[in-house]
Write an enzyme that holds these catalytic residues in place. Structure first.
Site, PDB file in Angstrom:
ATOM      1  N   THR A 146      24.189  75.978  85.339  1.00 50.54           N
ATOM      2  CA  THR A 146      25.071  76.044  86.509  1.00 50.54           C
ATOM      3  C   THR A 146      24.246  75.507  87.684  1.00 50.54           C
ATOM      4  OG1 THR A 146      24.504  78.381  86.782  1.00 50.54           O
ATOM      5  CG2 THR A 146      26.551  77.868  85.661  1.00 50.54           C
ATOM      6  N   LYS A 180      20.327  79.917  80.268  1.00 59.69           N
ATOM      7  CA  LYS A 180      20.679  79.453  81.610  1.00 59.69           C
ATOM      8  C   LYS A 180      20.754  80.661  82.546  1.00 59.69           C
ATOM      9  CE  LYS A 180      23.993  79.696  83.675  1.00 59.69           C
ATOM     10  NZ  LYS A 180      24.666  80.695  84.595  1.00 59.69           N
ATOM     11  N   THR A 191      25.726  84.983  85.716  1.00 54.59           N
ATOM     12  CA  THR A 191      25.479  85.024  84.294  1.00 54.59           C
ATOM     13  C   THR A 191      24.212  84.431  83.745  1.00 54.59           C
ATOM     14  OG1 THR A 191      27.800  85.037  83.832  1.00 54.59           O
ATOM     15  CG2 THR A 191      26.388  84.390  82.037  1.00 54.59           C
ATOM     16  N   GLU A 271      17.041  81.020  92.112  1.00 58.51           N
ATOM     17  CA  GLU A 271      17.414  80.224  93.272  1.00 58.51           C
ATOM     18  C   GLU A 271      16.831  80.739  94.560  1.00 58.51           C
ATOM     19  OE1 GLU A 271      21.492  79.821  93.664  1.00 58.51           O
ATOM     20  OE2 GLU A 271      21.689  78.745  91.787  1.00 58.51           O
ATOM     21  N   ASN A 390      23.787  81.652  98.508  1.00 64.38           N
ATOM     22  CA  ASN A 390      24.787  82.609  98.081  1.00 64.38           C
ATOM     23  C   ASN A 390      25.829  82.928  99.133  1.00 64.38           C
ATOM     24  OD1 ASN A 390      24.086  83.376  95.269  1.00 64.38           O
ATOM     25  ND2 ASN A 390      22.106  83.706  96.247  1.00 64.38           N
ATOM     26  N   SER A 395      34.523  77.962  96.752  1.00 68.32           N
ATOM     27  CA  SER A 395      35.421  76.969  96.167  1.00 68.32           C
ATOM     28  C   SER A 395      35.009  75.561  96.547  1.00 68.32           C
ATOM     29  CB  SER A 395      36.849  77.230  96.612  1.00 68.32           C
ATOM     30  OG  SER A 395      36.948  77.047  98.001  1.00 68.32           O
TER      31      SER A 395
END
Lengths: 395, 395
Positions: A146, A180, A191, A271, A390, A395
Site C-alpha cells: 500500500t 506488507k 493492515t 511511515e 495520516n 479519498s
C-alpha cells in the site's frame, strides 16, 4: 525469493485497476502440492473485515490451495455486500485454478468502508491466474504494497531429516514469505498481510502450533502506533514438495526466523518514522508482565516524540511503566537508553547527555528487578511526518 | 476569581526563580478557617512524585491549612532526596503560616527526574507568604502554569440552606478553583494540578465523596494523549466561612460544574491541538463499557490524525471499538460525526462528504446498541505541532 522460494508454489502479481494509480494491486499464491496443509493467525480486533471472516472459516479444515490478495481496498465494514464480495473473490480464484472456493483464502488491504470494484477484481484474478509462475514471488510481494516504500520478503532453509549439521542445499526444505504494512500506519490503508510458504512436509496441526508460537514473539510484538487493523492476516502454506519431514525444532526456528525478519522490515519501513526503537524489558516477574510493560512504553506518545527529538527522557519511560499492573517497586526501576543507565533505583543515574541518539537505532532497556522473565517490543518514533501522512484526506 | 472566590481563603503567586524564564513559578493557597476540611484525588500512576506521596500522607486526616505549589520542576523520580525536598516545602510553608507541616499539601509540576533548586524554592515560599491576599487567586493560577497558554479558573455558587430558589448572592456559598495542564502534554512538563476551594461548611467525608464523584466524570474523562502523569493532583479545601451547610445535591452539582468547566478548559488549551473532540458513547451495556470504548477511540492516533486532517474516517472509529471487550455486535454499530450518521449497522451510512469538520469542535457519537448506559470522553486531535512541542529537547 518470497513465497516461491519453496518448491511447489507459484505466484503472480498484476495491476487490476483497483488502485487509481495503476500500480500492481492483485496477487495470487498457489500451492501445487502434493500436500495442502495450512495454518493462519488473524487480527484479534473484534471488527473484522469480510476477507478475514471468509479466511477464518475456510482455514477450519487446515488446508488451502491458494491465497488471493488485493491492495487498494480493505473490504472492511462493508456489510453483507462485502461478505458476498470476499466469497466472490474466492470463487473466481477457485474457478481459474480448478479448485474449491473453500480452499482459497482471501486477504484485502486498503481503505475501510468502501466496496471493492468487483468487475476489476474478478478480471484481475483471471489475469493473475494466467501470470502464475515459479518466479512470481517478487511480483506478488509488490502487488500487496500500500504505502510501503519497499516490498518485504524473507527466506530460511533447513536440512534433511538426518540430525547432522545443516546442508544449506540439496535435499533440504525452505520457508519463504512476503509481508506488507506496519501495523496500522497508512492513511486508512490499514493492515499487515503476511503469506509464508514451505516445501517441508508438515501436518496442519504442527503448522498451526508452529505459526502461533512464531507470531506470538514476532508480529505480535511489533507495535508501531498502538492501532490494530481489521484485516491483519498471517498465513502459512505447506506443499510438502521437498519430501522432507523436518525436525520440529529446526522447522520452528526457521519459521520464527522468517517471521522476525519480516516483522523487523515492517518496523523499519514504518511511515514517517525516523527511529527504530527496541524496548527490552528484563527482570520481570512473568513474560506477560514484560510484554505489558514493553507495550505501554512502546505506545507512549510523549516518549516517542522525545526519542524523535533525540531526548533520552527516561521520566516518560517511568511514567509509562507506572500505568501498568506489572510487579515492580517504583524505587527499584533501572532504565538504560542506548547502553547508558540514565535511571537507577527510580531516580537519575548517569547524565542524560552521555546518551547518543543520533543514529536510527534506539534501544530502551528496562530492568523491573522483580524476576527472570523478559520480552522485547519493537516500535518507532512519532514524527510530524506520521501526522502528515495520516491526516491526508482518505479519498 | 479562582481559589479566593470563596470566603476564608487567601492566595498568592510569585517568581521564585525555579523557571529560568523568570516567570511566576510558586503559589500558595491558604485556608483561614474556621473549618479545615479537605479531600484529594491523586494520579493512579504507580510511579508517583515525591509531592504526591507527601500530600497523600497528610490528607489522611481530612484536614489541610494550606497548599504550596510550584511549576518549573516535578520533583518526580528524584529518590530519597526528592522526598526530603517535598517535606521541606511543607515545613517551610508551615513555619511561614504558623501551622503544622502535616496540614500542608505540596504540588509540583515540570520536568521529571531533576531536583528542585531548594534555596530558591524556600525563599519563594517566604515571599509568597508575604504576598498572601484575598485577591491572590489569579496570581496563584498564573504561577502554576507550565506551557499553558492561559491560566484556568472557574467559580460556581449556591444558595443558603433553605430549599428555595438560588439566591445568587447574599448568604450563600461559593466553589472556586484553578487548574493547569492538560494531561501530559508539554515537553516533560507533566501534570494536571487542580485546587478547589469552598466556603461551604462541609465535613471531610462528604468533601471526599463529592470530589471523587465529580472527578470521575470530568478530569478522569479528559484524555488528551493517553499519557498519565506522575504528579496529577486535585484538592478541595473547605473553610466553612460562609456558615452555610449546603444541600448535598446542590453542592455536588456545583463541585461537578467547576470540575467540568476546568476540565474543558484543559482540553481547549491542549498543546498543538487544532480540534476539541467530544466522544459520546451511547447504547452501552454499562457505563464502564461506554468509558472503555470512548477512551479507546480518544486514544487512537490514526483517528486523531484523520480528524486533524478533517477526514471523517469512521473506519478508524470502528477499528478502535473492536479492540475493546465491551458488549457490542460489529454488524450493529452506528457512528455519527458532527451529526451525520456516516456508519450504520457497521457499514457505510450517509456520504462522508456531508460531514463538516472545518470548525474547532468535533463530536463523534457511537451507538453500541447494547443497552442504556452512556459516557463522554473529551480529547483533541494529533498534530504536527504536538510532535514538535514534545520532541524539543527537555533541558
Amino acid at each position: 525469493m518470497s513465497v516461491t522460494a519453496a518448491r511447489g508454489f507459484t505466484a503472480s502479481g498484476v495491476s487490476a485497476g483497483i488502485k487509481d494509480s495503476g500500480a500492481p494491486d492483485l496477487a495470487l499464491v498457489v500451492n501445487r502440492g502434493p500436500s495442502y496443509a495450512a495454518a493462519a493467525v488473524f487480527t484479534s480486533n473484534r471488527v473484522q473485515a469480510a476477507p478475514v471472516r471468509w479466511s477464518r472459516r475456510v482455514i477450519g479444515d487446515g488446508a488451502l490451495a491458494a491465497v488471493v490478495l488485493n491492495s487498494g481496498g480493505a473490504n472492511a465494514c462493508t456489510g453483507p455486500a462485502g461478505e458476498d464480495d470476499a466469497r466472490a473473490m474466492a470463487e473466481r480464484t477457485a474457478r481459474a485454478l480448478r479448485v474449491e472456493a473453500e480452499q482459497v483464502a482471501v486477504c484485502s488491504t486498503g481503505l475501510i468502508g468502501v466496496p471493492l470494484p468487483m468487475d476489476r477484481v474478478t478480471a484481475g484474478i483471471d489475469a493473475a491466474a494466467a501470470e502464475l509462475s515459479e518466479d512470481g514471488g517478487e511480483a506478488a510481494a509488490i502487488a500487496i504494497k500500500t504505502t510501503d516504500s519497499v516490498h518485504k520478503t524473507a527466506v530460511a532453509s533447513g536440512s534433511g531429516p538426518d540430525s547432522g549439521p545443516r546442508s544449506g542445499s540439496g535435499p533440504g526444505w525452505t520457508v519463504g514469505g512476503m509481508a506488507k504494512g506496519a501495523g496500522m500506519l497508512a492513511p486508512g490503508l490499514a493492515t499487515m498481510l503476511v503469506v509464508l510458504t514451505t516445501d517441508a512436509d508438515v501436518s496442519a496441526p504442527t503448522l498451526d502450533s508452529t505459526l502461533r508460537q512464531a507470531v506470538r514473539t514476532t508480529f505480535d510484538r511489533v507495535d508501531s502506533d498502538g492501532c490494530m487493523s481489521t484485516n491483519d492476516t498471517v498465513l502459512l502454506l505447506a506443499s510438502g514438495a521437498s519430501g522432507v519431514r523436518p525436525d520440529p525444532a529446526e522447522f520452528a526456528e526457521a519459521v520464527h526466523g522468517v517471521c522476525l525478519d519480516l516483522a523487523l522490515r515492517l518496523v523499519a519501513d514504518a511511515e514517517g518514522a525516523s527511529k527504530e526503537i527496541e524496548v527490552r524489558v528484563v527482570g520481570a516477574a512473568s513474560e506477560q508482565d514484560a510484554v505489558t510493560v514493553g507495550r505501554s512504553i512502546a505506545r507512549n506518545n510523549l516518549l516517542k516524540c522525545a526519542l524523535h527529538g533525540e531526548d533520552p527522557n527516561w521520566g516518560r519511560v517511568l511514567s509509562a511503566i507506572g500505568t501498568t499492573s506489572a510487579v515492580f517497586d517504583p524505587d527499584r526501576l533501572d532504565v538504560s537508553i542506548n547502553g547508558v543507565q540514565v535511571c537507577r533505583d527510580g531516580a537519575a543515574g548517569e547524565p542524560r547527555d552521555k546518551v547518543d541518539l543520533s543514529g536510527r537505532a534506539v534501544t530502551v532497556t528496562v530492568d523491573l528487578r522483580s524476576g527472570d522473565a523478559s520480552a522485547t517490543i519493537w516500535t518507532n518514533d512519532l514524527t510530524a511526518a506520521y501526522v502528515r501522512e495520516n491526516s491526508a484526506y482518505s479519498s
